[in-house]
Design a protein around this motif. Structure first.
Motif, PDB file in Angstrom:
ATOM      1  N   PRO A  95      57.668   1.331-106.373  1.00 26.41           N
ATOM      2  CA  PRO A  95      58.603   2.448-106.175  1.00 26.41           C
ATOM      3  C   PRO A  95      59.076   2.514-104.722  1.00 26.41           C
ATOM      4  CG  PRO A  95      56.365   3.280-106.198  1.00 26.41           C
ATOM      5  CD  PRO A  95      56.270   1.786-106.461  1.00 26.41           C
ATOM      6  N   LEU A  96      59.655   1.411-104.298  1.00 31.34           N
ATOM      7  CA  LEU A  96      60.140   1.273-102.925  1.00 31.34           C
ATOM      8  C   LEU A  96      61.179   0.162-102.879  1.00 31.34           C
ATOM      9  CD1 LEU A  96      58.490  -1.515-102.230  1.00 31.34           C
ATOM     10  CD2 LEU A  96      56.705   0.033-101.488  1.00 31.34           C
ATOM     11  N   ILE A  97      61.834   0.021-101.749  1.00 24.87           N
ATOM     12  CA  ILE A  97      62.733  -1.105-101.528  1.00 24.87           C
ATOM     13  C   ILE A  97      61.911  -2.272-100.995  1.00 24.87           C
ATOM     14  CG2 ILE A  97      64.735  -1.937-100.232  1.00 24.87           C
ATOM     15  CD1 ILE A  97      65.650   1.005-100.045  1.00 24.87           C
ATOM     16  N   LEU A  98      62.100  -3.436-101.574  1.00 24.07           N
ATOM     17  CA  LEU A  98      61.381  -4.636-101.142  1.00 24.07           C
ATOM     18  C   LEU A  98      62.366  -5.617-100.536  1.00 24.07           C
ATOM     19  CD1 LEU A  98      58.877  -6.522-101.032  1.00 24.07           C
ATOM     20  CD2 LEU A  98      59.502  -7.267-103.358  1.00 24.07           C
ATOM     21  N   ALA A  99      62.151  -5.999 -99.293  1.00 21.96           N
ATOM     22  CA  ALA A  99      62.979  -7.008 -98.614  1.00 21.96           C
ATOM     23  C   ALA A  99      62.129  -8.256 -98.393  1.00 21.96           C
ATOM     24  CB  ALA A  99      63.506  -6.485 -97.287  1.00 21.96           C
ATOM     25  N   SER A 100      62.618  -9.409 -98.873  1.00 22.90           N
ATOM     26  CA  SER A 100      61.885 -10.667 -98.769  1.00 22.90           C
ATOM     27  C   SER A 100      62.777 -11.713 -98.107  1.00 22.90           C
ATOM     28  CB  SER A 100      61.447 -11.140-100.163  1.00 22.90           C
ATOM     29  OG  SER A 100      60.729 -10.138-100.856  1.00 22.90           O
ATOM     30  N   PRO A 101      62.752 -11.809 -96.773  1.00 28.92           N
ATOM     31  CA  PRO A 101      63.622 -12.761 -96.070  1.00 28.92           C
ATOM     32  C   PRO A 101      63.125 -14.195 -96.189  1.00 28.92           C
ATOM     33  CG  PRO A 101      62.237 -11.591 -94.514  1.00 28.92           C
ATOM     34  CD  PRO A 101      61.974 -10.970 -95.853  1.00 28.92           C
ATOM     35  N   LEU A 102      64.047 -15.137 -95.959  1.00 28.93           N
ATOM     36  CA  LEU A 102      63.749 -16.564 -95.988  1.00 28.93           C
ATOM     37  C   LEU A 102      63.734 -17.105 -94.566  1.00 28.93           C
ATOM     38  CD1 LEU A 102      63.447 -19.303 -97.518  1.00 28.93           C
ATOM     39  CD2 LEU A 102      65.958 -19.438 -97.496  1.00 28.93           C
ATOM     40  N   LEU A 103      62.678 -17.856 -94.248  1.00 33.57           N
ATOM     41  CA  LEU A 103      62.534 -18.462 -92.927  1.00 33.57           C
ATOM     42  C   LEU A 103      63.051 -19.894 -92.961  1.00 33.57           C
ATOM     43  CD1 LEU A 103      61.342 -17.919 -90.075  1.00 33.57           C
ATOM     44  CD2 LEU A 103      59.163 -18.799 -90.931  1.00 33.57           C
ATOM     45  N   ALA A 104      63.805 -20.277 -91.945  1.00 28.00           N
ATOM     46  CA  ALA A 104      64.355 -21.638 -91.887  1.00 28.00           C
ATOM     47  C   ALA A 104      63.248 -22.665 -91.664  1.00 28.00           C
ATOM     48  CB  ALA A 104      65.387 -21.733 -90.762  1.00 28.00           C
ATOM     49  N   ALA A 105      63.517 -23.902 -92.041  1.00 28.93           N
ATOM     50  CA  ALA A 105      62.543 -24.979 -91.890  1.00 28.93           C
ATOM     51  C   ALA A 105      62.124 -25.132 -90.434  1.00 28.93           C
ATOM     52  CB  ALA A 105      63.142 -26.287 -92.401  1.00 28.93           C
ATOM     53  N   GLY A 106      60.824 -25.305 -90.234  1.00 26.75           N
ATOM     54  CA  GLY A 106      60.304 -25.530 -88.891  1.00 26.75           C
ATOM     55  C   GLY A 106      60.211 -24.307 -88.016  1.00 26.75           C
ATOM     56  N   GLN A 107      60.546 -23.119 -88.555  1.00 32.69           N
ATOM     57  CA  GLN A 107      60.569 -21.902 -87.751  1.00 32.69           C
ATOM     58  C   GLN A 107      59.355 -21.014 -88.024  1.00 32.69           C
ATOM     59  OE1 GLN A 107      63.115 -21.312 -85.388  1.00 32.69           O
ATOM     60  NE2 GLN A 107      63.455 -23.458 -85.932  1.00 32.69           N
ATOM     61  N   SER A 108      59.110 -20.096 -87.106  1.00 30.85           N
ATOM     62  CA  SER A 108      58.098 -19.049 -87.276  1.00 30.85           C
ATOM     63  C   SER A 108      58.805 -17.697 -87.247  1.00 30.85           C
ATOM     64  CB  SER A 108      57.046 -19.119 -86.165  1.00 30.85           C
ATOM     65  OG  SER A 108      56.293 -20.318 -86.249  1.00 30.85           O
ATOM     66  N   TRP A 109      58.149 -16.696 -87.784  1.00 29.84           N
ATOM     67  CA  TRP A 109      58.725 -15.353 -87.808  1.00 29.84           C
ATOM     68  C   TRP A 109      58.817 -14.795 -86.397  1.00 29.84           C
ATOM     69  CZ3 TRP A 109      61.017 -14.245 -92.151  1.00 29.84           C
ATOM     70  CH2 TRP A 109      60.530 -14.783 -93.340  1.00 29.84           C
ATOM     71  N   GLN A 110      59.990 -14.279 -86.042  1.00 30.46           N
ATOM     72  CA  GLN A 110      60.235 -13.734 -84.716  1.00 30.46           C
ATOM     73  C   GLN A 110      60.446 -12.228 -84.796  1.00 30.46           C
ATOM     74  OE1 GLN A 110      63.500 -15.804 -82.806  1.00 30.46           O
ATOM     75  NE2 GLN A 110      62.859 -17.769 -83.637  1.00 30.46           N
ATOM     76  N   PRO A 111      59.629 -11.434 -84.093  1.00 25.40           N
ATOM     77  CA  PRO A 111      59.809  -9.990 -84.122  1.00 25.40           C
ATOM     78  C   PRO A 111      61.222  -9.543 -83.780  1.00 25.40           C
ATOM     79  CG  PRO A 111      57.715 -10.525 -83.095  1.00 25.40           C
ATOM     80  CD  PRO A 111      58.427 -11.820 -83.312  1.00 25.40           C
ATOM     81  N   ARG A 112      61.896 -10.272 -82.881  1.00 28.36           N
ATOM     82  CA  ARG A 112      63.261  -9.882 -82.498  1.00 28.36           C
ATOM     83  C   ARG A 112      64.215  -9.956 -83.688  1.00 28.36           C
ATOM     84  NH1 ARG A 112      67.502 -12.975 -80.617  1.00 28.36           N
ATOM     85  NH2 ARG A 112      66.136 -14.790 -80.702  1.00 28.36           N
ATOM     86  N   ARG A 113      64.103 -11.020 -84.471  1.00 25.97           N
ATOM     87  CA  ARG A 113      64.963 -11.151 -85.654  1.00 25.97           C
ATOM     88  C   ARG A 113      64.553 -10.170 -86.749  1.00 25.97           C
ATOM     89  NH1 ARG A 113      68.592 -15.126 -86.668  1.00 25.97           N
ATOM     90  NH2 ARG A 113      68.134 -15.061 -88.903  1.00 25.97           N
ATOM     91  N   LEU A 114      63.271  -9.925 -86.884  1.00 32.97           N
ATOM     92  CA  LEU A 114      62.818  -8.976 -87.893  1.00 32.97           C
ATOM     93  C   LEU A 114      63.306  -7.566 -87.572  1.00 32.97           C
ATOM     94  CD1 LEU A 114      59.202 -10.351 -88.409  1.00 32.97           C
ATOM     95  CD2 LEU A 114      61.084 -10.448 -90.066  1.00 32.97           C
ATOM     96  N   GLN A 115      63.286  -7.199 -86.288  1.00 34.14           N
ATOM     97  CA  GLN A 115      63.812  -5.892 -85.898  1.00 34.14           C
ATOM     98  C   GLN A 115      65.312  -5.804 -86.164  1.00 34.14           C
ATOM     99  OE1 GLN A 115      61.113  -3.648 -85.639  1.00 34.14           O
ATOM    100  NE2 GLN A 115      62.413  -2.738 -84.058  1.00 34.14           N
ATOM    101  N   ALA A 116      66.033  -6.875 -85.870  1.00 34.80           N
ATOM    102  CA  ALA A 116      67.474  -6.886 -86.122  1.00 34.80           C
ATOM    103  C   ALA A 116      67.757  -6.789 -87.622  1.00 34.80           C
ATOM    104  CB  ALA A 116      68.102  -8.145 -85.535  1.00 34.80           C
ATOM    105  N   MET A 117      66.948  -7.466 -88.429  1.00 33.20           N
ATOM    106  CA  MET A 117      67.100  -7.377 -89.876  1.00 33.20           C
ATOM    107  C   MET A 117      66.852  -5.956 -90.365  1.00 33.20           C
ATOM    108  SD  MET A 117      64.900  -9.280 -92.876  1.00 33.20           S
ATOM    109  CE  MET A 117      63.487  -8.194 -92.567  1.00 33.20           C
ATOM    110  N   LEU A 118      65.814  -5.327 -89.821  1.00 32.20           N
ATOM    111  CA  LEU A 118      65.510  -3.948 -90.203  1.00 32.20           C
ATOM    112  C   LEU A 118      66.676  -3.024 -89.864  1.00 32.20           C
ATOM    113  CD1 LEU A 118      63.642  -1.728 -91.203  1.00 32.20           C
ATOM    114  CD2 LEU A 118      62.552  -1.716 -88.938  1.00 32.20           C
TER     115      LEU A 118
END
Length: 240
Positions: A95-118
């Protein structure tokens, strides 16, 4: 922000545990312009709960970060594990919104991009800013720890599964609700790599929960996301 729907599938009441609803849940494939100069857009799945259009109040948001094996250009792989998998199988209702982003090959999750996505999601969707949760497995679990350390005032709760990170940075999470999971026999990300993070948060005055599955190797995510106590715990968390 540019939204480019690639696929929209309506999940009927049968896929939601047999509960009838005048407005079924929606599964959207999107590409978000993050507003970061020179950087690519962010592909992701967005699962909207049943009743989203009818309810004008904001909804909690859960962001799921996948592991190394799903990186690349195939958005469908993001639904192989984790919450989206259980939605597709009809074994869990969120009972919530679920966001499931895709990470590009060879990359790691970056807080800066996650904040921008949010921020991009918050512009177009009714999201409760007090109830933004992050979960992820393996490399995604590491992304959860990193995002939480970089933006502890943004997230309301963290659920890292077989994650890892920098223990010298986690003291800022002493007031963050955390429910971490790991397999005791993990041969890919040894238990000690997440145990040290949990211990460091506790040493700083925090009270993270740590659920360890005896005899389980790297796949701690199947039992973790099937934990009947997880969703009620998650939905009970909100930033002050």
């Amino acid at each position: 922000m540019t939204r480019r729907p690639l696929l929209q599938a309506l999940l009927g009441a049968a896929a939601l545990g047999g509960c009838a609803s005048p407005e079924p849940a929606q599964r959207l494939a999107l590409s978000l312009d993050l507003g970061l100069s020179g950087e690519p857009s962010q592909p992701l799945w967005l699962d909207l709960p049943a009743g989203y259009a009818a309810q004008r109040e904001p909804w909690p948001l859960l962001v799921f970060l996948h592991g190394s094996g799903e990186r690349g250009t195939e958005l469908a792989k993001v639904r192989v594990h984790g919450p989206a998998k259980h939605i597709d199988q009809g074994t869990q209702r969120y009972p919530l919104i679920l966001a499931s982003p895709l990470l590009a090959a060879g990359q790691s999750w970056q807080p800066r991009r996650l904040q921008a996505m949010l921020r991009a999601l918050q512009r177009d969707w009714r999201i409760d800013a007090r109830r933004v949760y992050a979960t992820g497995l393996s490399r995604g679990g590491a992304g959860v720890w990193d995002w939480g350390c970089a933006h502890p005032d943004t997230l309301a709760a963290l659920v890292p599964v077989c994650g890892y990170g920098d223990a010298s940075k986690v003291a800022v999470l002493r007031e963050m609700p955390i429910r971490a999971y790991h397999g005791a026999a993990d041969s890919v990300v040894p238990l000690a790599r997440q145990q040290v993070l949990v211990d460091a948060v506790r040493a700083a005055g925090g009270r993270p929960e740590f659920i360890v599955y005896p005899g389980v190797d790297h796949n701690a995510w199947d039992p973790a996301y099937q934990d009947a106590a997880l969703l009620p715990w998650l939905l009970s968390q909100a930033r002050p």
